[in-house]
Design an enzyme around this catalytic site. Structure first.
Site, short mmCIF file in Angstrom:
data_model
loop_
_atom_site.label_atom_id
_atom_site.label_comp_id
_atom_site.label_asym_id
_atom_site.label_seq_id
_atom_site.Cartn_x
_atom_site.Cartn_y
_atom_site.Cartn_z
N ALA A 157 32.34 41.44 29.04
CA ALA A 157 31.68 42.65 29.62
C ALA A 157 31.45 43.81 28.69
CB ALA A 157 32.62 43.18 30.91
N ARG A 161 38.99 25.40 43.35
CA ARG A 161 40.36 25.68 42.69
C ARG A 161 41.56 25.80 43.47
NH1 ARG A 161 38.50 29.29 37.50
NH2 ARG A 161 37.88 27.67 36.39
N GLY A 166 38.02 29.40 28.32
CA GLY A 166 37.73 28.14 28.06
C GLY A 166 36.22 27.83 27.47
N GLY A 167 35.44 28.92 27.51
CA GLY A 167 34.08 28.77 26.70
C GLY A 167 33.11 28.06 27.77
N ASN A 181 41.08 38.41 27.58
CA ASN A 181 40.92 37.21 27.98
C ASN A 181 39.84 36.35 27.49
OD1 ASN A 181 43.29 37.16 29.85
ND2 ASN A 181 42.09 37.75 31.56
N GLU A 207 35.73 41.27 35.19
CA GLU A 207 36.89 41.00 35.87
C GLU A 207 37.69 42.00 36.55
OE1 GLU A 207 39.53 37.96 34.39
OE2 GLU A 207 40.78 38.30 36.13
N GLU A 247 40.04 49.68 22.66
CA GLU A 247 40.64 48.29 22.74
C GLU A 247 42.07 48.65 22.89
OE1 GLU A 247 40.31 45.26 24.40
OE2 GLU A 247 42.61 45.22 24.30
N ILE A 298 31.84 34.07 33.01
CA ILE A 298 31.08 34.26 31.88
C ILE A 298 29.98 35.14 32.21
CG2 ILE A 298 30.37 33.86 29.33
CD1 ILE A 298 32.42 31.60 29.27
#
Ligand code: FAD
Lengths: 509, 116
Positions: A57, A336, A90-91, A85, A476, A77, A492
């Site tokens: 983001a 999930r 996981g891309g 994250n 998120e 940061e 993503i």
């Protein structure tokens, strides 16, 4: 906002300093952030756009704002490294109507992606936000292409998706996106600051966020390291601070079953103080108790590790088996929550966790680059026969053999009479020796809850319903978008689209 | 594996006893730095060395070369890794006065036999 409200807000903000100071004594780390009045603050620095957090983001917002002509954009940061994250993700990137879908002849649309997500959201997802994200997902994907991200040459169909719409970076990791985006940010002139922890907003008399406090030179976990600075943000502050899955106190406040004993796939910085500070300012909390566990994780390694991507890829043509019974216990590509709950129910006779196993034919599993690594690093195993496999995991042989036979009939007929799994991707992929096997156990993975935003990435005020001036949020840290269950690969696009959206809104502000 | 953890345990034990003497230092660093704590503690003696302190002497590119792995495992190179490239501050994995675990082990079972 009425005058009366304003005054209350101001007093509230003033009072917070003292109150939090006292409460801070009793509170465990991380130390809490506190917002204050901006009146009389001596600014250490003024920036045009301030972005807190360096995941998808934040990085997408940095790039987009520079492209729209911003001159002075800063990303702060708190960790010593960038990416949150997003850098360990996981891309997997879902988008409707992509070039690869056209090539593979997949019939998809914005509407279809929204409908899949609404279904997983079980009636409480935010349709407007889902549609906004789906409509702009291809733009976000394009931003990664432009920055140099590379993807596997095939699409994947993840649990809960009705078609194959998921790209994955060639390194099977979000770093295949964050590394190029971070480079692109710097190339465009975005200034990036590590060890810079957000500590609270500075708010003017009208309730507008004028700036914020940042602890520069901060060492994670040591709350009074570094130097506190007051920074004014001309166009606004974008909170892109991610979720709170690593904060056991906060997650247990929402769901007492998510104790420290439950694993977590998140980066250490996912502790949530940015989100809670927005609540103190008046942001609306949504769906905090919906915290998702990943059903593809392994108890044999930490975090996301290697198995997660291995099993995400392999679930469509694999069989998940309860070690106690030798039988299947779930639709391997259900959403999930359905799968995580089913796995948690796999226990031995005494009720202790007995992680189920995922059985795949080696010929099919080996197409995923992680398969070799999973075996090499001892978090997965290869067997030449059912007997060998059954012995290793102490699975009753006869029912296991029968189950494999039965499952292979579903592969043939294309109809899973046991759990109604969509067998399209399993076509021709019989479960045959040699096998590869991993163990499964859910880990806390994603926080659906967070602050409420609108489709302009503005943060809404709980009392007025209007945007809190000067404050934006993306990724998120925002809540309510996905409802009960987020579909894999849909974060993503959300993070990036909302980051880009926030930049567009701020550049108009 | 067993052997490795044994070595580790011994190392840990010796560290504990040494820490009683306040400052533990690597032999090869003693040769170069001696007792001038400020060489590394460039942010004051009570603070951690800055993220640039180690790179006064150590070249990141050289380190990356020294720890390079085969093509298949190339991203497990701690000094040029998949998630953070060459940007990970040294102190995430190394401590002069204390033993640290390589950061990768939070999620992965890779072996770094020479890590200290
Ligand atoms: C292991 C793993 C795998 C995943 N795989 C996928 C996938 O394949 N596809 C998918 O769509 N989703 C996936 N997800 C979900 C997705 O990665 C996350 O939802 C997403 O990365 C969140 O991005 P973000 O920009 O909102 O936050 P993050 O990337 O988490 O970034 C937030 C940053 O803010 C920093 N921060 C926090 N508080 C402060 C503060 N007070 N001051 C300064 N900085 C602060 C954090 O340190 C962090 O760097 C995965 C998640 C995990 C954990």
């Amino acid at each position: 906002m009425s005058k009366v409200n304003l005054l209350e807000r101001r007093n509230f903000i003033k009072g917070m300093g003292a109150a939090a100071g006292a409460a801070g004594m009793a509170m465990a780390a991380p130390a809490m952030a506190v917002s204050q009045s901006a009146n009389g603050v001596k600014w250490d620095k003024e920036v045009e756009i301030a972005i807190i957090g360096s995941g998808f983001a934040g990085l997408a917002a940095g790039i987009e704002s520079m492209r729209l002509g911003a001159k002075d954009v800063h990303i702060f940061e708190k960790m010593s490294y960038f990416g949150g994250n997003s850098a360990i993700n996981g891309g997997l990137f879902a988008a409707p109507g992509t070039p690869m879908q056209k090539k593979e002849g997949v019939n998809d649309s914005v509407e279809r992606m929204v409908q899949d997500q609404l279904k997983a959201g079980r009636g409480i997802a935010d349709e407007a936000l889902l549609r906004h994200v789906a409509e702009h997902a291809v733009e976000a994907l394009q931003m990664t292409f432009d920055a140099g991200s590379e993807y596997h040459p095939y699409l994947q169909q993840l649990g809960g998706h009705s078609v194959a719409r998921t790209y994955q970076t060639t390194v099977s990791c979000g770093a295949g996106i964050t590394q190029p985006l971070l480079k692109e940010c710097r190339k465009l002139g975005v200034q990036t600051h590590n060890r810079a922890k957000f500590e609270g907003f500075l708010v003017n008399d009208e309730g507008k966020v004028e700036g914020f406090k940042i602890r520069q030179g901060y060492y994670f976990g040591e709350e009074d390291t570094g130097k506190l600075m007051h920074i004014k943000a001309k166009r606004g502050v974008l909170m892109a601070t991610g979720g709170f899955a690593q904060n056991v106190n906060l997650r247990m406040a929402q769901d007492p079953t998510l104790t420290a004993e439950v694993g977590c796939t998140n980066a250490p910085g996912a502790t949530g103080e940015g989100m809670y500070e927005m609540f103190r300012l008046g942001a609306i909390p949504v769906h905090l108790a919906h915290i998702q566990s990943g059903p593809w994780a392994s108890p044999d390694e930490g975090g996301f590790g290697y198995v997660s991507n291995y099993s995400i890829y392999n679930f469509p043509h694999s069989m998940a088996v309860n070690c106690l019974t030798g039988e299947r216990f779930m639709n391997e590509i259900a959403d999930r929550k359905t799968r995580a709950d089913a796995e948690l129910a796999c226990r031995d006779k005494q009720g202790n966790p007995l992680p189920p196993i995922l059985i795949t034919s080696y010929k099919d599993s080996k197409k995923h680059p992680n398969t070799k690594k999973v075996i090499k690093y001892n978090v997965g195993w290869k067997f030449d026969s059912v007997e060998e496999l059954a012995k290793h995991f102490n699975v009753p042989l006869k029912p296991l053999k029968a189950q494999i036979k039965e499952y292979n009939q579903y592969v043939k007929s294309g109809n899973d009479a046991q759990f109604g799994k969509n067998m399209t991707k399993a076509k021709g992929k019989y479960i045959e020796a040699p096998f590869t096997v991993v163990r499964l156990w859910p880990k806390v993975h994603y926080c659906q809850g967070g602050v409420q935003v609108n489709t302009k990435a503005e943060v809404k005020d709980s009392f007025t319903g209007k945007p809190i001036a000067g404050l934006y949020a993306a990724g998120e840290v925002c809540g309510g978008v996905h409802g009960v269950s987020r579909l894999g690969s849909c974060s993503i696009p959300e993070c990036m689209v909302m980051g880009m959206t926030a930049a567009r809104t701020m550049m108009k502000a | 594996m067993k052997k490795l953890s044994l070595v580790f345990a011994v190392a840990l034990a010796s560290f504990v006893s040494l820490s009683a003497q306040a400052v533990d230092q690597r032999e090869y660093h003693k040769d170069v730095i001696g007792k001038d704590c400020k060489t590394c503690h460039d942010q004051g003696l009570k603070n951690y060395p800055s993220d640039q302190a180690c790179t006064q002497c150590h070249d990141v590119d050289e380190l990356a070369e020294q720890t390079a792995r085969s093509e298949e495992d190339k991203w497990q190179n701690p000094h040029n890794n998949l998630h953070y490239g060459k940007e990970l501050p040294c102190i995430e994995c190394h401590g002069e006065h204390e033993l640290k675990k390589p950061m990768c082990s939070n999620c992965h079972t890779f072996k770094y036999d020479k890590h200290k």
